[in-house]
Motif scaffolding. Structure first.
Motif, PDB file in Angstrom:
ATOM      1  N   GLY A  38       0.905  -1.211   0.006  1.00  0.00           N
ATOM      2  CA  GLY A  38       0.175   0.077   0.022  1.00  0.00           C
ATOM      3  C   GLY A  38       0.840   1.184   0.018  1.00  0.00           C
ATOM      4  O   GLY A  38       0.539   2.240  -0.673  1.00  0.00           O
ATOM      5  N   GLY A  39       1.845   1.313   0.709  1.00  0.00           N
ATOM      6  CA  GLY A  39       2.767   2.456   0.662  1.00  0.00           C
ATOM      7  C   GLY A  39       3.500   2.716  -0.637  1.00  0.00           C
ATOM      8  O   GLY A  39       3.298   3.913  -1.034  1.00  0.00           O
ATOM      9  N   GLN A  40       3.519   1.738  -1.597  1.00  0.00           N
ATOM     10  CA  GLN A  40       4.001   2.162  -2.710  1.00  0.00           C
ATOM     11  C   GLN A  40       2.921   2.712  -3.534  1.00  0.00           C
ATOM     12  O   GLN A  40       3.200   3.760  -4.310  1.00  0.00           O
ATOM     13  N   PRO A 139      10.731  -5.055   5.850  1.00  0.00           N
ATOM     14  CA  PRO A 139      10.405  -5.900   4.629  1.00  0.00           C
ATOM     15  C   PRO A 139       9.387  -5.049   3.622  1.00  0.00           C
ATOM     16  O   PRO A 139       8.908  -4.084   3.856  1.00  0.00           O
ATOM     17  N   ARG A 140       9.822  -5.294   2.396  1.00  0.00           N
ATOM     18  CA  ARG A 140       9.035  -4.889   1.462  1.00  0.00           C
ATOM     19  C   ARG A 140       9.319  -3.576   0.847  1.00  0.00           C
ATOM     20  O   ARG A 140       9.017  -2.992  -0.220  1.00  0.00           O
ATOM     21  N   LEU A 141      10.294  -2.950   1.663  1.00  0.00           N
ATOM     22  CA  LEU A 141      10.778  -1.698   1.123  1.00  0.00           C
ATOM     23  C   LEU A 141      12.092  -1.333   0.438  1.00  0.00           C
ATOM     24  O   LEU A 141      13.038  -2.397   0.663  1.00  0.00           O
ATOM     25  N   PHE A 142      11.987  -1.007  -0.812  1.00  0.00           N
ATOM     26  CA  PHE A 142      13.338  -0.621  -1.696  1.00  0.00           C
ATOM     27  C   PHE A 142      14.259   0.243  -1.179  1.00  0.00           C
ATOM     28  O   PHE A 142      13.572   1.316  -0.641  1.00  0.00           O
ATOM     29  N   PHE A 162      11.009   2.546  15.559  1.00  0.00           N
ATOM     30  CA  PHE A 162      11.959   2.052  14.663  1.00  0.00           C
ATOM     31  C   PHE A 162      12.744   3.566  14.018  1.00  0.00           C
ATOM     32  O   PHE A 162      11.847   4.239  13.513  1.00  0.00           O
ATOM     33  N   TRP A 163      13.883   3.279  13.806  1.00  0.00           N
ATOM     34  CA  TRP A 163      14.539   4.283  12.681  1.00  0.00           C
ATOM     35  C   TRP A 163      14.652   3.796  11.435  1.00  0.00           C
ATOM     36  O   TRP A 163      14.692   2.577  11.294  1.00  0.00           O
ATOM     37  N   ALA A 164      14.570   4.616  10.311  1.00  0.00           N
ATOM     38  CA  ALA A 164      14.675   4.079   9.028  1.00  0.00           C
ATOM     39  C   ALA A 164      15.201   5.385   8.286  1.00  0.00           C
ATOM     40  O   ALA A 164      15.047   6.491   8.751  1.00  0.00           O
ATOM     41  N   ARG A 165      16.095   5.097   6.957  1.00  0.00           N
ATOM     42  CA  ARG A 165      16.418   6.079   6.224  1.00  0.00           C
ATOM     43  C   ARG A 165      16.806   5.224   4.830  1.00  0.00           C
ATOM     44  O   ARG A 165      17.000   4.152   4.798  1.00  0.00           O
ATOM     45  N   ALA A 166      16.590   6.146   3.875  1.00  0.00           N
ATOM     46  CA  ALA A 166      16.655   5.521   2.465  1.00  0.00           C
ATOM     47  C   ALA A 166      18.376   5.187   2.374  1.00  0.00           C
ATOM     48  O   ALA A 166      19.309   6.248   2.656  1.00  0.00           O
ATOM     49  N   THR A 167      18.788   4.209   1.644  1.00  0.00           N
ATOM     50  CA  THR A 167      20.172   4.055   1.749  1.00  0.00           C
ATOM     51  C   THR A 167      20.625   4.419  -0.004  1.00  0.00           C
ATOM     52  O   THR A 167      21.955   4.123  -0.323  1.00  0.00           O
ATOM     53  N   TYR A 183       5.851   6.539   1.369  1.00  0.00           N
ATOM     54  CA  TYR A 183       6.174   4.886   1.248  1.00  0.00           C
ATOM     55  C   TYR A 183       6.635   4.283   2.426  1.00  0.00           C
ATOM     56  O   TYR A 183       6.109   2.907   2.783  1.00  0.00           O
ATOM     57  N   LEU A 184       7.178   5.056   3.407  1.00  0.00           N
ATOM     58  CA  LEU A 184       7.739   4.370   4.645  1.00  0.00           C
ATOM     59  C   LEU A 184       6.737   4.226   5.617  1.00  0.00           C
ATOM     60  O   LEU A 184       6.659   3.274   6.460  1.00  0.00           O
ATOM     61  N   SER A 185       5.525   5.216   5.522  1.00  0.00           N
ATOM     62  CA  SER A 185       4.923   5.298   6.630  1.00  0.00           C
ATOM     63  C   SER A 185       3.714   3.927   6.844  1.00  0.00           C
ATOM     64  O   SER A 185       3.106   3.892   7.865  1.00  0.00           O
ATOM     65  N   ASP A 186       3.640   3.511   5.744  1.00  0.00           N
ATOM     66  CA  ASP A 186       2.942   2.174   5.710  1.00  0.00           C
ATOM     67  C   ASP A 186       3.256   1.011   6.282  1.00  0.00           C
ATOM     68  O   ASP A 186       2.607  -0.132   6.391  1.00  0.00           O
ATOM     69  N   ILE A 187       4.732   0.921   6.632  1.00  0.00           N
ATOM     70  CA  ILE A 187       5.412  -0.455   7.110  1.00  0.00           C
ATOM     71  C   ILE A 187       4.859  -0.321   8.601  1.00  0.00           C
ATOM     72  O   ILE A 187       5.164   0.693   9.341  1.00  0.00           O
TER      73      ILE A 187
END
Length: 269
Positions: A38-40, A139-142, A162-167, A183-187
């Motif tokens: 869904g985030g995509q 999971p499921r995030l590029f 949790f922390w997150a950032r794009a690579t 995109y991140l917010s639905d995880i």
């Protein structure tokens, strides 16, 4: 999935082909055993809407309804309706279509830069620095990496903080960073903190986000999700996205089905 050579990246997710005025199509196709994330589709819908407003008008709020399961191996077509362009705000409606059926319906609002007070009432949630937190797979995030700090609900089946950032480096485009945040917010789900012996959260029904301040998504942001209630076969939680220096970037809320039995699509399974 990794961002190794040959693998899709977040920039591929956030690439749309313009078919005609107010009509766009996703270009990233890949096999996925699960329904379209869904985030995509939400991030792509916001990007399509943002392409139809003045460049200085950035998203400040959105509300999306997930109506059908989608397929990551098929392109989604996004049709944007220009509801209104006022002196400071622009309103848009977007539908995402696959196979002639609507999979997502979204309303989004955009605002021109506005001067005024900048107040944050509550401090950011307490969390160890990402460098001191253990890695966690998102999971499921590029092109995203995660870190798991101490948890407010230690027995939750999935981290609610949790922390997150794009690579991958992202361009200096505030709209693109807002779409990456969506995109991140639905995880994950704040409902993972609730007992699972009788019921578990299922597919998302609707998702809303308010963008308060800009944030770069190729830098660390903290997701903090809080469960609130389950009733009528639905569960509801809220969340906050803050930057590494404690600035509240966005708030969100989501409602999901909450039915008896474990959900086979539960994050982390």
């Amino acid at each position: 999935m990794s961002a190794d050579a040959g693998d899709p990246t977040l920039l591929d997710v956030l690439t749309l082909e313009e078919l005609d005025r107010d009509l766009y199509r996703s270009t990233l196709l890949f096999a996925d055993p699960f329904p379209l994330y869904g985030g995509q589709v939400a991030a792509q819908a916001l990007l399509a809407a943002g392409r139809t407003v003045a460049p200085d008008r950035l998203p400040h709020s959105l509300h999306g309804y997930f109506l059908r399961s989608g397929d990551a191996a098929r392109p989604a077509v996004f049709h944007v309706d220009r509801d209104r362009d006022g002196g400071s705000f622009s309103a848009r409606r977007v539908v995402a279509v696959q196979g002639g059926e609507v999979v997502l319906s979204m309303s989004a609002s955009f605002q021109a830069p506005t001067a005024g007070p900048d107040l944050q009432v509550a401090a950011a949630p307490a969390a160890e620095d990402p460098a001191d937190a253990e890695p966690v797979q998102l999971p499921r995030l590029f092109s995203f990496e995660g870190r798991r700090p101490s948890q407010p609900y230690p027995d939750a089946s999935w981290p609610t903080r949790f922390w997150a950032r794009a690579t991958v480096p992202l361009p200096d485009d505030p709209l693109l960073h807002a779409c990456a945040l969506l995109y991140l917010s639905d995880i994950g789900t704040g409902l993972s903190a609730l007992p699972e012996d009788e019921a578990a959260p299922g597919p998302t029904l609707d998702h809303a986000v308010w963008f308060h301040r800009p944030a770069r998504l190729d830098e660390w942001v903290l997701m903090d999700l809080v469960p609130h209630t389950v009733a009528g076969g639905r569960g509801w939680y809220t969340g906050a996205v803050t930057t590494a220096d404690g600035v509240l970037a966005a708030s969100l809320t989501q409602e999901t089905l909450f039915r008896p039995g474990r959900n086979p699509f539960r994050p982390g399974r």
